[in-house]
Design a protein around this motif. Sequence first.
Motif, PDB file in Angstrom:
ATOM      1  N   VAL A   1       0.846  -1.181   0.000  1.00  0.00           N
ATOM      2  CA  VAL A   1       0.000   0.000   0.000  1.00  0.00           C
ATOM      3  C   VAL A   1       0.889   1.241   0.000  1.00  0.00           C
ATOM      4  O   VAL A   1       2.028   1.209   0.473  1.00  0.00           O
ATOM      5  CB  VAL A   1      -0.949   0.040   1.215  1.00  0.00           C
ATOM      6  CG1 VAL A   1      -1.907  -1.131   1.199  1.00  0.00           C
ATOM      7  CG2 VAL A   1      -0.163   0.064   2.515  1.00  0.00           C
ATOM      8  N   VAL A   2       0.354   2.311  -0.540  1.00  0.00           N
ATOM      9  CA  VAL A   2       1.064   3.585  -0.555  1.00  0.00           C
ATOM     10  C   VAL A   2       0.596   4.413   0.635  1.00  0.00           C
ATOM     11  O   VAL A   2      -0.611   4.603   0.839  1.00  0.00           O
ATOM     12  CB  VAL A   2       0.814   4.354  -1.865  1.00  0.00           C
ATOM     13  CG1 VAL A   2       1.460   5.736  -1.806  1.00  0.00           C
ATOM     14  CG2 VAL A   2       1.357   3.566  -3.047  1.00  0.00           C
ATOM     15  N   LEU A   3       1.536   4.868   1.437  1.00  0.00           N
ATOM     16  CA  LEU A   3       1.244   5.799   2.526  1.00  0.00           C
ATOM     17  C   LEU A   3       1.656   7.182   2.040  1.00  0.00           C
ATOM     18  O   LEU A   3       2.823   7.413   1.724  1.00  0.00           O
ATOM     19  CB  LEU A   3       2.022   5.429   3.789  1.00  0.00           C
ATOM     20  CG  LEU A   3       1.918   3.988   4.291  1.00  0.00           C
ATOM     21  CD1 LEU A   3       2.689   3.831   5.604  1.00  0.00           C
ATOM     22  CD2 LEU A   3       0.475   3.565   4.471  1.00  0.00           C
ATOM     23  N   ARG A   4       0.706   8.084   1.974  1.00  0.00           N
ATOM     24  CA  ARG A   4       0.997   9.412   1.419  1.00  0.00           C
ATOM     25  C   ARG A   4       0.110  10.461   2.062  1.00  0.00           C
ATOM     26  O   ARG A   4      -0.943  10.152   2.638  1.00  0.00           O
ATOM     27  CB  ARG A   4       0.795   9.416  -0.097  1.00  0.00           C
ATOM     28  CG  ARG A   4      -0.626   9.110  -0.530  1.00  0.00           C
ATOM     29  CD  ARG A   4      -0.858   9.535  -1.970  1.00  0.00           C
ATOM     30  NE  ARG A   4      -2.189   9.168  -2.455  1.00  0.00           N
ATOM     31  CZ  ARG A   4      -3.292   9.852  -2.190  1.00  0.00           C
ATOM     32  NH1 ARG A   4      -3.249  10.923  -1.417  1.00  0.00           N
ATOM     33  NH2 ARG A   4      -4.460   9.452  -2.683  1.00  0.00           N
ATOM     34  N   PRO A   5       0.523  11.739   1.961  1.00  0.00           N
ATOM     35  CA  PRO A   5      -0.334  12.814   2.469  1.00  0.00           C
ATOM     36  C   PRO A   5      -1.663  12.842   1.726  1.00  0.00           C
ATOM     37  O   PRO A   5      -1.732  12.519   0.542  1.00  0.00           O
ATOM     38  CB  PRO A   5       0.482  14.088   2.177  1.00  0.00           C
ATOM     39  CG  PRO A   5       1.902  13.614   2.100  1.00  0.00           C
ATOM     40  CD  PRO A   5       1.837  12.248   1.496  1.00  0.00           C
ATOM     41  N   ILE A   6      -2.695  13.204   2.440  1.00  0.00           N
ATOM     42  CA  ILE A   6      -4.027  13.274   1.837  1.00  0.00           C
ATOM     43  C   ILE A   6      -4.077  14.446   0.858  1.00  0.00           C
ATOM     44  O   ILE A   6      -3.364  15.439   1.008  1.00  0.00           O
ATOM     45  CB  ILE A   6      -5.104  13.422   2.940  1.00  0.00           C
ATOM     46  CG1 ILE A   6      -6.470  12.969   2.435  1.00  0.00           C
ATOM     47  CG2 ILE A   6      -5.152  14.844   3.490  1.00  0.00           C
ATOM     48  CD1 ILE A   6      -7.481  12.752   3.537  1.00  0.00           C
ATOM     49  N   ARG A   7      -4.920  14.306  -0.169  1.00  0.00           N
ATOM     50  CA  ARG A   7      -5.089  15.352  -1.174  1.00  0.00           C
ATOM     51  C   ARG A   7      -6.567  15.708  -1.280  1.00  0.00           C
ATOM     52  O   ARG A   7      -7.434  14.878  -0.968  1.00  0.00           O
ATOM     53  CB  ARG A   7      -4.571  14.882  -2.540  1.00  0.00           C
ATOM     54  CG  ARG A   7      -3.079  14.742  -2.633  1.00  0.00           C
ATOM     55  CD  ARG A   7      -2.636  14.584  -4.086  1.00  0.00           C
ATOM     56  NE  ARG A   7      -3.067  13.332  -4.654  1.00  0.00           N
ATOM     57  CZ  ARG A   7      -2.262  12.340  -5.035  1.00  0.00           C
ATOM     58  NH1 ARG A   7      -0.947  12.474  -4.871  1.00  0.00           N
ATOM     59  NH2 ARG A   7      -2.730  11.245  -5.570  1.00  0.00           N
ATOM     60  N   PRO A   8      -6.880  16.919  -1.768  1.00  0.00           N
ATOM     61  CA  PRO A   8      -8.295  17.300  -1.898  1.00  0.00           C
ATOM     62  C   PRO A   8      -9.109  16.339  -2.742  1.00  0.00           C
ATOM     63  O   PRO A   8     -10.264  16.055  -2.438  1.00  0.00           O
ATOM     64  CB  PRO A   8      -8.214  18.691  -2.542  1.00  0.00           C
ATOM     65  CG  PRO A   8      -6.898  19.225  -2.126  1.00  0.00           C
ATOM     66  CD  PRO A   8      -5.979  18.041  -2.093  1.00  0.00           C
ATOM     67  N   GLU A   9      -8.505  15.795  -3.806  1.00  0.00           N
ATOM     68  CA  GLU A   9      -9.257  14.909  -4.695  1.00  0.00           C
ATOM     69  C   GLU A   9      -9.507  13.538  -4.097  1.00  0.00           C
ATOM     70  O   GLU A   9     -10.120  12.671  -4.730  1.00  0.00           O
ATOM     71  CB  GLU A   9      -8.551  14.781  -6.048  1.00  0.00           C
ATOM     72  CG  GLU A   9      -7.114  14.354  -5.975  1.00  0.00           C
ATOM     73  CD  GLU A   9      -6.170  15.544  -6.029  1.00  0.00           C
ATOM     74  OE1 GLU A   9      -5.113  15.416  -6.660  1.00  0.00           O
ATOM     75  OE2 GLU A   9      -6.482  16.590  -5.426  1.00  0.00           O
TER      76      GLU A   9
END
Length: 913
Positions: free
Chosen positions: A751-759
Amino acid sequence: MGAEPSAGVGRRPMSVRNLSALFAPRSVAVIGASNQANTVGHLVMRNLLSGGFGGPIMPVNPKYQAVGGVLAYADVASLPVAPDLAIVCSPPDSVPMAVAELGDRGTKACIVMTEGLSRAREAGGRSLQQATLDAARRHMVRVLGPNSVGLLVPALGLNASFSHQPALPGKAAFISQSGALCTAVLDWAKGRGIGFSHFVSLGDKADVDFGDAVDYLGAQPDVRAVLLYIETLTDARKFMSAARSAARNKPVIVIKSGRGEEGARAAASHTGNLAGTDSIHDIAFKRAGMLRVYSLEELFSAVETIAHTRRPMRGERLAILTNGGGIGVMAVDELSDRGGTLAKLSPETLARLHTVVPASTVVANPLNIGGSAPGERYTAALEVLLDSHDVDAVLVMHAPSAFSSPSDIARKVIDVARARRTASIFTCWVGQASVTEARGLFAEAQIPTFSTPDEGVQGFMHMVDYRRNQDMLMETPPSLPSEFTANTNSARTIVDLAIERGHLIMSEPEAKAVFAAYGIPTVETHIAHTAEEAEDVARRMNGPVALKILSRDITHKSDVGGVVLDLDHPETVRKAAEDMIGRVTATFPGARLEGFTVQRMARRPGAHELIVGATTDPIFGPVILFGQGGTAVEIIRDRSVALPPLNMALAHDMLERTRVFRLLEGYRDKPAADIESICVTLIQVAQMMIDIPEIVELEINPLFADSRGVLAVDARVRLEPGKTKGPHRLAIRPYPKQLEETFTMTDGRAVVLRPIRPEDEPKHHEFVSRLTAEDVRFRFFGLVKELPHDQMARLTQIDYAREMAFVAQLDEGGARQTLGVVRAVTDPDNETTEFSVVVRSDLKGSGLGKALMKKIIRYCQERRTKAMVGQVLRDNRRMLKFCEGLGFERIGIVDDDVVELKLDLAKVNLNAT
């Protein structure tokens, strides 16, 4: 706002730390208090004593036994208690020592009214202002001023100012940079019965600035709106973060003085001259969700309108209901002048209106129901308009008539408004004596009311602009239409080589190579140092070419005869080059000529000539510009600006704010331009400015745009080596892509752990919908079926400068799904961050929850946040055990069923957990 790990040297802005001592003190001392009339020390003591402040007021002056009948003290050390707040109005050379003594004593806030500290210097050359700040910072003493008129908090009876007028109590906080304006506004507001929750004179803003004040007052529950008078801004990032945070909860309305373009910078491109400072401030205010106004009357009118309107309008279409044709026409004219939208009534709405008005009435918008219209006719027509899907708001107007009572009609309108709590109704009762009672009824019912058609339309447009800005703040923008991956390393290499060669104004081929690395289509371009080389290049290109002079001293080539187009033969290219040398030398004899650029002629008949550029504002950092291009760009001045980072929605908004957009949409037999490609180009330019800080100015003019896409014809880039790197140079922190990583769960899935984005909003809705009832209760402390868009937008559109959320996203078979999320919201001082975490129930034991928690802890440690706190339901034993395994400690019980946890981030070792 906390500093970022790479923020460089310098003190970290303290933001709201110790501001409670400034805005809500329990005791006050006056350093330099005086019995001498018409001195600042005398006026401050008079105002404090007459204001009704409930705490001790302690004058300090060795010359007096008492000041204003209150026992005085010879020095700070003699004070019986350490004052929360000290007001310093002593001579300039005594201020640093006074602040140092107050800090030693335990005071946490000072208002420095003394002026001239920035100009006066100590023997060693340090300014008295810097000496005062150095003394304050040793003890974390907050300083309002110097050169501040003071602070008023009517609810506390605190008049810590030398103003000639007290402030009436109210719900709006007013923050001003101008001391003269403060006294004028107090005088003006008192005459109109306008009150304030807080009234703040920032003075020279040496410490407490707009960002600090907005951060603190925006979070206070007794503050209904925040009003700003701004002359200059300093820390744009802090201000934008504070304003965006406050604007999510209450109206923030601003007057910005100095709107002229005289201060535009001398620049190496059209862009630098076109991006005027006022337009940059304007878009910054909009991006932060604030409303800008242009006068004091408009300021207070706007706050009453916005605060009294029950909810934001669903759209921008206005219907006008009136008993007089003249005032209705005036309202329509004003609406047109302000760019508003008059609602077009459907046949169904018109048919319903025919049933409630006299047969002789011309049913249209505006709707004139007749000078003798009684309240019942107003009510019937208003209800039809409010029921209509064609109408988003109604301006109800009334001119006094001998046949009806203005107050009775007002009561009828109020009854309709109360029955329809979500309706957007504005009122305008024209006149004076006979309508005073009616306006009072509207004000009591909290319905926006105005005295002229112009003011009524202005109030409606305030709501329109406010709703637009809130949409910009809360939007969920779509993803890019196609994958956009910049070759940053290639662009970086080109820029570094240009700097090494001393090419701070990049050659056209160099600039185009950078643009090409970011995916912007460019015209093939080569350099020729002589006329003969230009001929050879043209022969190899085998087709019509354009010839341009190559000189870093010449900004606009066509102005000096340095451009020749449509050269079909190599021999004509050589002749044109020889002639060009003569023309340019005669026109610009001092220019250093390096040769020529030869580029393939771009055959795009009918294409629009646009300009896309970027410049660097001294306050807000990188700024993106778009508009109609060509050689007359500075005459046409059709442009819009925006702050990076951009997305498709913000880029599209840039286009819509220009006149050329109407042409780009297509007209007659001319097809529409590829709007999407233009938006992507703006995003690519914005990303370039984010990635490569040495680029301080760039321009594509013209950028050809038609139905086939875009093409960069001419390019210019100015470099400045040694520019500060890192996202903190931007007014709005961009998406931190470097924080993305891959984690493998215990079942082997990555899984990719990443900052949340508006979309991410749609997938976040799906994620919440798949949580079990128990998961929802543990996360939200109650049963939540679905989060509305505005709440979900707040979870997905975050300010990366002060909060962070990491999502775990799985991509299987091309379908992405969110599996978990961890969030940390940090206080503006970067002292404490509050966490929350939730993972789908079917993934318990996968290691995902621990990976998310470790990631957010590590992130907060890198930001040098001191502690992480959170609340967990007592029966959520699994979560309590999980947190304690990471090093959290139980520090208290809240409401019998909630456990409060705390983690000392300086001590925790993630490798040991």
